[in-house]
Scaffold this motif. Structure first.
Motif, mmCIF file in Angstrom:
data_model
loop_
_atom_site.group_PDB
_atom_site.id
_atom_site.type_symbol
_atom_site.label_atom_id
_atom_site.label_comp_id
_atom_site.label_asym_id
_atom_site.label_seq_id
_atom_site.Cartn_x
_atom_site.Cartn_y
_atom_site.Cartn_z
ATOM 1 N N GLU A 1 0.832 -1.206 0.000
ATOM 2 C CA GLU A 1 0.000 0.000 0.000
ATOM 3 C C GLU A 1 0.872 1.264 0.000
ATOM 4 O OE1 GLU A 1 -3.248 2.205 2.907
ATOM 5 O OE2 GLU A 1 -2.857 0.074 3.188
ATOM 6 N N THR A 2 1.907 1.264 0.837
ATOM 7 C CA THR A 2 2.803 2.426 0.896
ATOM 8 C C THR A 2 3.585 2.558 -0.410
ATOM 9 O OG1 THR A 2 2.965 2.309 3.302
ATOM 10 C CG2 THR A 2 4.731 3.469 2.157
ATOM 11 N N ILE A 3 4.069 1.444 -0.943
ATOM 12 C CA ILE A 3 4.793 1.473 -2.219
ATOM 13 C C ILE A 3 3.896 2.026 -3.324
ATOM 14 C CG2 ILE A 3 5.764 0.018 -4.049
ATOM 15 C CD1 ILE A 3 6.993 -1.722 -1.826
ATOM 16 N N ARG A 4 2.665 1.578 -3.387
ATOM 17 C CA ARG A 4 1.721 2.049 -4.397
ATOM 18 C C ARG A 4 1.525 3.558 -4.262
ATOM 19 N NH1 ARG A 4 -2.524 -0.601 -2.897
ATOM 20 N NH2 ARG A 4 -1.612 -2.523 -3.498
ATOM 21 N N ALA A 5 1.387 4.027 -3.038
ATOM 22 C CA ALA A 5 1.182 5.466 -2.810
ATOM 23 C C ALA A 5 2.409 6.267 -3.260
ATOM 24 C CB ALA A 5 0.887 5.724 -1.335
ATOM 25 N N ILE A 6 3.601 5.783 -2.955
ATOM 26 C CA ILE A 6 4.827 6.474 -3.367
ATOM 27 C C ILE A 6 4.917 6.515 -4.894
ATOM 28 C CG2 ILE A 6 7.357 6.335 -3.370
ATOM 29 C CD1 ILE A 6 7.101 5.258 -0.439
#
Length: 163
Positions: A76-81
């Protein structure tokens, strides 16, 4: 306008920084004053990626979370970045330091923009060989403007080498 995205461990706010990272604040101000569009992704006390601008700096806080075995945050964090990067389309991503997973995003080709990695604080690892065997006399004969403006640096490093 050139766009720079920072990945660093310092969250900017509208208050002056105290303690560590104050040089980042000065650098960010100089970049913005020079006409660069500066954005920052950093850690914050948040549960999900949250936008938190600081003056002219666009900023996103990512949650502090347990990393995978590959040293990466959640999907989720990777996708947001990745979404932030594709939205901003920066000309350059500047990664400050290697103590976090920021560099792993580049190594694993998660981020696509050109990247520069800044590594500070490495001098202590090679201070014993820093002067390549030069004597104190040789070192003193190589004094330049930086050593005149910051005289302690040169002599402290040489003193450490001798001890």
């Amino acid at each position: 306008m050139k766009k720079i995205l920072w990945l660093c461990n310092v969250a900017f706010s509208n208050k002056k920084l105290r303690g560590t990272g104050t040089w980042l604040e000065a650098t960010s101000e100089a970049l913005v004053d020079s006409g660069f569009e500066l954005s920052n992704i950093t850690f914050g006390n948040v549960k999900k990626v949250t936008r938190s601008d600081a003056g002219a700096i666009k900023q996103w806080l990512v949650p502090k979370e347990k990393l995978s075995k590959k040293g990466l945050p959640s999907k989720e964090t990777i996708r947001a970045i990745k979404d932030i990067e594709s939205h901003l389309m920066p000309d350059l991503i500047q990664i400050w330091g290697t103590e976090s997973y920021w560099g792993m995003l580049a190594v694993n080709k998660i981020i696509k923009s050109p990247v520069i990695l800044e590594m500070q604080g490495m001098l202590h690892l090679y201070e014993k060989v820093y002067y390549g065997g030069l004597s104190t006399k040789d070192v003193l004969s190589c004094i330049g403007l930086k050593e005149i403006l910051f005289p302690k640096l040169l002599l402290q490093k040489k003193k450490k080498e001798l001890s």
